[in-house]
Design a protein around this motif. Structure first.
Motif, mmCIF file in Angstrom:
data_model
loop_
_atom_site.group_PDB
_atom_site.id
_atom_site.type_symbol
_atom_site.label_atom_id
_atom_site.label_comp_id
_atom_site.label_asym_id
_atom_site.label_seq_id
_atom_site.Cartn_x
_atom_site.Cartn_y
_atom_site.Cartn_z
ATOM 1 N N GLY A 92 0.781 -1.229 0.000
ATOM 2 C CA GLY A 92 0.000 0.000 0.000
ATOM 3 C C GLY A 92 0.813 1.279 0.000
ATOM 4 N N GLY A 93 2.087 1.194 -0.343
ATOM 5 C CA GLY A 93 2.897 2.397 -0.389
ATOM 6 C C GLY A 93 3.746 2.594 0.859
ATOM 7 N N LEU A 94 3.567 1.750 1.882
ATOM 8 C CA LEU A 94 4.404 1.870 3.075
ATOM 9 C C LEU A 94 5.868 1.663 2.710
ATOM 10 C CD1 LEU A 94 4.440 2.258 6.165
ATOM 11 C CD2 LEU A 94 4.396 -0.225 6.391
ATOM 12 N N ASP A 95 6.137 0.728 1.778
ATOM 13 C CA ASP A 95 7.504 0.497 1.329
ATOM 14 C C ASP A 95 8.075 1.754 0.671
ATOM 15 O OD1 ASP A 95 5.661 0.143 -0.733
ATOM 16 O OD2 ASP A 95 6.396 -1.827 -1.342
ATOM 17 N N LEU A 97 7.051 4.849 0.989
ATOM 18 C CA LEU A 97 7.148 5.941 1.956
ATOM 19 C C LEU A 97 8.433 5.833 2.781
ATOM 20 C CD1 LEU A 97 6.200 8.311 3.639
ATOM 21 C CD2 LEU A 97 4.667 6.784 4.877
#
Lengths: 163, 163, 163, 163, 163, 163, 163, 163
Positions: A92-95, A97
């Motif tokens: 979900g984009g945590l990587d 970010l």
């Protein structure tokens, strides 16, 4: 071109659409290039060099997953670099970010929120930075801020009439 | 030097200590260099070039936080690149892990677990890769694997006697 | 067969499609087998044994959730083992990633990113490992890397013309 | 020995101390062995076989990081397998928890909470399972449950007097 | 009824469908009830009491989000309680998993993986527990395990023919 | 006693110390009890019943890990229930936070931040709720808010003098 | 108007629909306003002031991502503030949850679960708070709680008939 | 004063120590103030107004947990706002990071990494922004970048001599 926007693949065009519109609305000249920290590292460095030579004041790097693009650009310039983490895949984009924001001492990347909202905000931050030496832009930013607040009030009216 | 180990700062020496001992135990020649994807990007690329010229077969990159070192090395070589995420700060290495492993299509980084254990395993994976063309190393690896299992059995005996 | 690819279920074929195409493009002989660390543990060990006997140099294990396949293979061979965490269910592959990468000291699994991208990169890493003893593959890898960079430049042209 | 407890290393003895005391308090015969899913895979399978031959009704597997021990045991037996994820390293046991609990269809591992509390509860769950055919254990469990509640009341008294 | 399955809402029927089929396939009598730890706490306790009175040996609790159902059941019985965390909402079941598994000392809940797979495994674990006093079930479990492995082999054949 | 504070163990006294001081500072009568959703479920329900009978207007539940205490209390009362997640173990309180906040429709728990800060805020929220019918408390709250702001200003002065 | 509900954008109307229905069902007067902590900060403060002047006893703030709305409202009032984190984007509401709940000492926000369920529960908590001075609401809450339990029983009957 | 640094409490002085040293090294005039988005919201807005009046070009906001300080400042100015998430408590700064970075469209906060490193980088980014209109600062930044790279080389020499 005051701003150079680097995206990792043609499919990121959708993500930066509002960012480009924002820069146009503020009459800020910009360039858009596709490049990759990993697949075209020499091209990336060359674009930074070319940008600096042609007067780029702010770089915007848009990338997903192990998002190194902002970091690589920041490694090669002393201009402000803005990083936009793309939301993609199961994390979900945590990587993206964490890969963008957790930079080591000495090499900051000004990180925005994930996805399209983050990209639009990157354009706005670029305008805010350029406004440091451009009073005209600062006036436009104040007007923009006023419209943001007015829009909220208009939205509220509509909601109340709809009930 | 078959293996080049790149660490981001002198303090990472502690993390790679067992990795160096492992390479020594297998008689694998290696070089250890400090470099940073962000603070010394040119030096990093130059080290990769020099390594390739001097016969380096495997690169090991050890880095924390927005850990781009493995990715930058992999961008400049076709040799296998092993990445070790360092545990540091409040996110416990999750940032370094995701920054290392989530590479884009075309540029893999062989990612190990976090911290000292990951670093020791990076050395072992380097030996496994070198063993593809070195039957002597493969024999030593088989012996090492045997000792691992024997150690477990010895540990179990000690535990049972201690009860 | 230089590479043996193990997938946990027929539905993982979709995930390894690009990986197989990559191996074919590099003319690397490979075998594809379905097996499970948990449902067919004996078959898994037997496949590793058979692979070693028939000259397999690199194993690739593709699995989701509590993804033990890479670890089980690595427990039984000294050949390099590449693990690909599948994205599935609500945790988006974080479970598979941590289950694959956080191996104990002595038994590394070279972990790729999650999903199809990770699988394609696993094939590429396998080629990089085989290139340690195969100069022809190394040349092809250099050409592949060149095409990656050229593709980025072509993409950029297209994007600029589309604006 | 009704219960076989498998720990990954001698240092896990500290984690299972209360678990052993619990089994002793319920007069449940048990064996404690050190083994590793990855470093001593054959020994692990052999211990499961030996356990089954000697009447083990429940297996308890205690492991950290990419915690495969419970899964490997469950792959080789139809007895209930209880998994205890060890907290270690920067990820605080999240890696071990996900590696233990997210098992594929057909091979359950009854997962406890992380660390010493989880280990103590594993012993208690083992007693609950054995109580299915042992009315004496069920009586003892009821008494134990009564003491748990009484202890809470006593704790509350002490706290109120201390204010 | 040897097994009582408690679900939090009618919509969870879909999640336990394979679990019910598994119990039927093993000829294990079971009851299915809707109840909630929070909306119908008295009914939940009463169901546990009734279950115990009618010979329930294992409870299965299926719940999402702040999934307390397993914990509440375990608070009122000394029978083994199996918890299944439902995947729902933006956190993908991580909330339900942690709420189910991280039980305090003295009150274990045997936690399965998230979603349908976890539910199916809960049924299987219940059968494994009942098999402690039922040799017929143990035989059937061995056959089931054999079929699991055979199915993998058949899957592999199909995949190889499809290539 | 307007407020009843329930803690899971005597060791939680440290966590609620500032909360008790806050309630004393506002002259709000309160009771402190140790109880557990899982180890003493009947006592917990009885305390809620007794609290309601004796005029408790707000319940505060402090618990860690699979923190069900707030949920169990909320299941048995229509008074506002405030939940405080305790930070404990490797997951840093994320388990307790999700277990407390993600309540199902119909049974809210007013969740505070983790640890001592959350506990102190729980006391303050309880005072805010009681102030709905107590103008004296509302005045005191306004004074408290004023002191908070004044303290910040004083802190700033000290910092500037210290430079 | 006893309750003021603040939403960040017109699209949040869908999320608070059940919350509004709940307040209507309890005959609690409320106002609904669109405002943003960031885009219309002055309007937000003004709404809080106006609400207090017109007798608002409870504020409900609904916001996503870096959800500051509840915190900003709580900074300007001593009335209870209920925060509802919206699920949006790739992080599934974890960002909004942490931004809402982890408030500093002195300024609590009563945080609900994520999304529509959390919003409905916010309305219910508001009613519970108002019931502190309104016995009629307390009676209605008891009836509502009874209907919740009865509904569960009815659901269970339907499920059993459907089998 | 070109830069205004806002910290949430006197204890944050330790975190911004290197940031202050960096600004001094670049001869950039700055002010340091303690203020809180929640405990002293009026003071925060007033500081932003005063800063703008006195020529502040860049704001730096340092805060932990539900870190709203950056967002509140950005809501009241069109100057670039840099946010530094403080690591505190069990969530290791993930709460502060998400609260700072996930800003809504129209109100960017340039987010740095967590803790002291992030604070030092905030100072550097502020200098980079000021350099847009100050060629002297840009020269100093280039020298600084040169020293960063030279330091890495020196570190590497020391490590190699120490082996």
């Amino acid at each position: 071109m005051d701003v150079m926007i680097l995206i990792g693949s043609p499919s990121d065009q959708e993500i930066v659409k509002d960012a480009l519109d924002t820069l146009k609305a503020f009459d800020v000249p910009f360039a858009l290039e596709v490049t990759s920290a990993h697949r075209s590292p020499d091209r990336t460095v060359e674009l930074v060099r070319r940008g600096e030579a042609e007067g780029t004041e702010v770089f915007i790097a848009v990338a997903g997953k192990a998002a190194h693009l902002g970091g690589v650009v920041a490694a090669h310039t002393t201009r402000p670099v803005i990083g936009v983490p793309v939301e993609s895949g199961g994390l979900g984009g945590l990587d993206a970010l964490l890969s963008t924001v957790q930079m080591p001492r000495g090499v900051p990347v000004a990180t925005m929120g994930t996805g399209k909202t983050g990209a639009a905000n990157a354009a706005l931050l670029a305008v805010q930075i350029l406004a440091v030496k451009n009073a005209g832009l600062r006036r436009k930013l104040a007007e923009f801020k006023g419209r943001l607040a007015a829009q909220v009030e208009a939205d509220s009216e509509k909601v109340k009439q709809g009930q």
